[in-house]
Design a protein around this motif. Structure first.
Motif, PDB file in Angstrom:
ATOM      1  N   ALA A  73      12.657   8.204  -4.461  1.00  0.00           N
ATOM      2  CA  ALA A  73      11.524   9.112  -4.308  1.00  0.00           C
ATOM      3  C   ALA A  73      11.745  10.383  -5.116  1.00  0.00           C
ATOM      4  O   ALA A  73      12.872  10.856  -5.253  1.00  0.00           O
ATOM      5  CB  ALA A  73      11.329   9.457  -2.838  1.00  0.00           C
ATOM      6  N   ALA A  76       7.359  14.902  -2.305  1.00  0.00           N
ATOM      7  CA  ALA A  76       6.108  14.742  -1.563  1.00  0.00           C
ATOM      8  C   ALA A  76       5.145  15.855  -1.958  1.00  0.00           C
ATOM      9  O   ALA A  76       5.563  16.946  -2.355  1.00  0.00           O
ATOM     10  CB  ALA A  76       6.368  14.765  -0.058  1.00  0.00           C
ATOM     11  N   TYR A 103      12.105   4.235  -1.620  1.00  0.00           N
ATOM     12  CA  TYR A 103      11.050   3.330  -1.189  1.00  0.00           C
ATOM     13  C   TYR A 103      11.514   1.885  -1.385  1.00  0.00           C
ATOM     14  O   TYR A 103      12.155   1.559  -2.389  1.00  0.00           O
ATOM     15  CB  TYR A 103       9.777   3.584  -1.987  1.00  0.00           C
ATOM     16  N   SER A 201       5.242  10.708  -2.347  1.00  0.00           N
ATOM     17  CA  SER A 201       4.414  10.517  -1.152  1.00  0.00           C
ATOM     18  C   SER A 201       3.342  11.601  -1.134  1.00  0.00           C
ATOM     19  O   SER A 201       3.637  12.773  -1.379  1.00  0.00           O
ATOM     20  CB  SER A 201       5.261  10.598   0.115  1.00  0.00           C
ATOM     21  N   ILE A 214       1.852   6.257   0.068  1.00  0.00           N
ATOM     22  CA  ILE A 214       3.301   6.167  -0.105  1.00  0.00           C
ATOM     23  C   ILE A 214       3.628   5.133  -1.172  1.00  0.00           C
ATOM     24  O   ILE A 214       3.118   4.001  -1.118  1.00  0.00           O
ATOM     25  CB  ILE A 214       3.978   5.761   1.223  1.00  0.00           C
ATOM     26  N   ARG A 221       1.570   0.391  -3.222  1.00  0.00           N
ATOM     27  CA  ARG A 221       1.503   1.609  -2.416  1.00  0.00           C
ATOM     28  C   ARG A 221       1.075   1.228  -1.004  1.00  0.00           C
ATOM     29  O   ARG A 221       0.409   0.206  -0.786  1.00  0.00           O
ATOM     30  CB  ARG A 221       0.520   2.644  -2.982  1.00  0.00           C
TER      31      ARG A 221
END
Length: 524
Positions: A73, A76, A103, A201, A214, A221
């Motif tokens: 990741a 966010a 992820y 995210s 996400i 996703r």
């Protein structure tokens, strides 16, 4: 496979049960995993693996297989009701050897974990084995199960129930779940062929229909939408309703949907994690809303905490009282993670205009204070991996505030070849370890290693500030080095779950050895 005997029986072949089986397998403990379904699930559920969870897979010897399948990741982003971003969080530092969030596709993880059990002749998995009951006889548990051969019995010294949120094992024990379910349902849609490839995210913080987007591996996703008042699971899952929900976001066809389901988010903990010879782990012990991505990860922490304690208890190195420390250590952090997820949900998914106004005002105010803003928006109030009670020597009587006793130690990685290279955990192995920094302390630890804890046979890893013949890992230039340098004249005793259980000076060996042995045999 029909009935029989085993040392540890595990109900449930999900990520938690299979991880526990792999860890116990490495310790040489006989395990029988019992799963009522005929095969592994082939649908995604959990989607985020954190750095602590990845480290658990490393301890199981499977990170090199699984982590290349994940997608690190990059942070966010939070959007207001008008679709404008109002806050953003980066990827964060790498403290434990892996990206903070990764992820993944859950079927990939479960297949890797299942394949990992092929390494062990003493570990078996029985699919299509429905445990219909069990009896705790004080010195062991007898399980009754139904499989294709009919009714069978399995005798085990210990039973670990990893049978999920609706755990029948927990119900059979009469253990209640404490806390309240969320008063709202959420529609979960897992997709493929998604045009949004950004590994971030995205939280769309609206009052009417908030949702989360996400990333997933292989161009997918996940979308999570709060159900509107009056909607039912049937209307939520109708294809036209899903298409309409996603229409403002992307064009989608039926073949692009991997899964669609409705979840009622819950924030609950079992009133106890152990009853006699039966232990609860994962969702059977605690249920966490998904906003912080901690549900499965909390279960992996349970597995890592339990594995070495079951190993010692079943091999005579510790008494069964050691298992009391499981709940003593895990309840507090599990509770904190549930509260974090609830707080994050309240922050990013406000319920009405008043909540939105309050959040926006708070964000605008802390925007003047960058460090505070980063702390709040970045959810850095996530509890660090540290236990306030448990199997630790002199936990509350450390000589300086920087002590790592009670905490998960950092993992330096990527060291120069002359210093041994690789990662700290790989050099430690699967059992206990002694960690030293100064050459003098290392020499003494080498002499005392057998005397220290003869039944534990701890490995010895010698850290140093520069490469040399007596250095296994070099700390120079690494941010993760600071905590070790604070203990530079001490020896660290590290548990198999990578928590520091003692830090002692060479002359304190007898007292530390005695204190630790007492912890292994005394109920907390």
């Amino acid at each position: 496979m029909a009935g029989g005997r085993t040392t540890v029986a595990i109900i449930g072949a999900g990520p938690v049960g299979l991880t526990l089986a792999n860890l116990l397998g490495l310790h040489g403990v006989a395990v029988r995993v019992l799963e009522r379904n005929p095969t592994l699930y082939d649908i995604p559920r959990a989607i985020v693996l954190d750095d602590e969870g990845a480290r658990t897979l490393q301890a199981a010897g499977l990170d090199h297989v699984f982590m290349p399948m994940t997608r690190p990741a990059e942070g966010a982003r939070y959007y207001d009701a008008n679709g404008n971003p109002f806050a953003e969080v980066g990827a964060g530092e790498t403290r434990f050897g892996f990206p903070k969030r990764n992820y993944f596709h859950q079927p990939d993880l479960e297949h890797v974990l299942l394949d990992g059990l092929n390494r062990f002749e003493h570990v078996t998995v029985s699919f299509g084995s429905d445990v219909t009951g069990f009896e705790d006889h004080g010195d062991g548990v007898r399980l009754t199960l139904s499989d294709q051969s009919g009714e069978q019995t399995v005798d085990a010294e210990w039973l670990v129930a990893c049978d999920g949120a609706r755990s029948r094992s927990r119900s059979a024990l009469g253990i209640e779940m404490e806390g309240e379910a969320y008063s709202e349902d959420w529609l979960i849609v897992d997709t493929i062929n998604d045009p949004d490839e950004e590994p971030v995210s995205k939280f769309f913080c609206r009052t009417g229909r908030p949702y989360v987007s996400i990333p997933a591996p292989r161009g997918g996703r996940r979308y999570e939408f709060r159900a509107a008042p009056g909607e039912t699971a049937r209307t939520d899952l109708d294809w036209e309703a899903i298409r309409a929900l996603l229409e403002p976001i992307r064009t989608i066809g039926p073949s692009d949907v991997l899964r669609k389901t409705v979840y009622t988010f819950e924030a609950r903990l079992a009133e106890r994690f152990r009853q006699g010879r039966v232990l609860l782990a994962g969702d059977a012990a605690h249920l966490t809303p998904p906003f912080a991505g901690q549900g499965m990860n909390a279960g992996l922490r349970d597995a890592h905490n339990l594995a070495w304690k079951l190993w010692l208890a079943t091999t005579g190195r510790a008494s069964s009282a050691l298992l009391d420390s499981y709940e003593a250590e895990r309840r507090g952090p599990a509770t904190a993670m549930v509260r974090l997820a609830v707080a994050m949900g309240d922050f990013v998914m406000p319920r009405d205009a008043a909540d939105v106004a309050l959040r926006d005002m708070a964000v605008a105010w802390i925007d003047r204070f960058p460090e505070a803003r980063d702390y709040i928006v970045g959810m850095k109030f996530k509890p660090p991996p540290r236990y306030d009670d448990g199997v630790f020597v002199d936990l509350h009587d450390q000589p300086f505030t920087g002590s790592m006793v009670g905490s998960m130690m950092p993992q330096p990685v990527g060291l120069p070849p002359m210093g041994g290279g690789g990662r700290l955990d790989d050099l430690m192995g699967t059992g206990f370890s002694l960690i030293t920094v100064s050459p003098e302390t290392a020499a003494i630890a080498m002499q005392q290693r057998t005397e220290l804890f003869p039944d534990l046979a701890p490995s010895l890893v010698r850290l140093g500030r520069e490469p040399g013949a007596a250095v296994d890992l070099v700390l120079a230039g690494q941010r993760a080095a600071a905590p070790f340098l604070a203990h530079r004249d001490q020896t660290l005793l590290v548990r198999p779950d990578r928590y520091v259980t003692a830090a002692f000076w060479p002359g304190d060996l007898p007292s530390v050895s005695q204190a630790f042995q007492e912890l292994l045999t005394t109920t907390l």
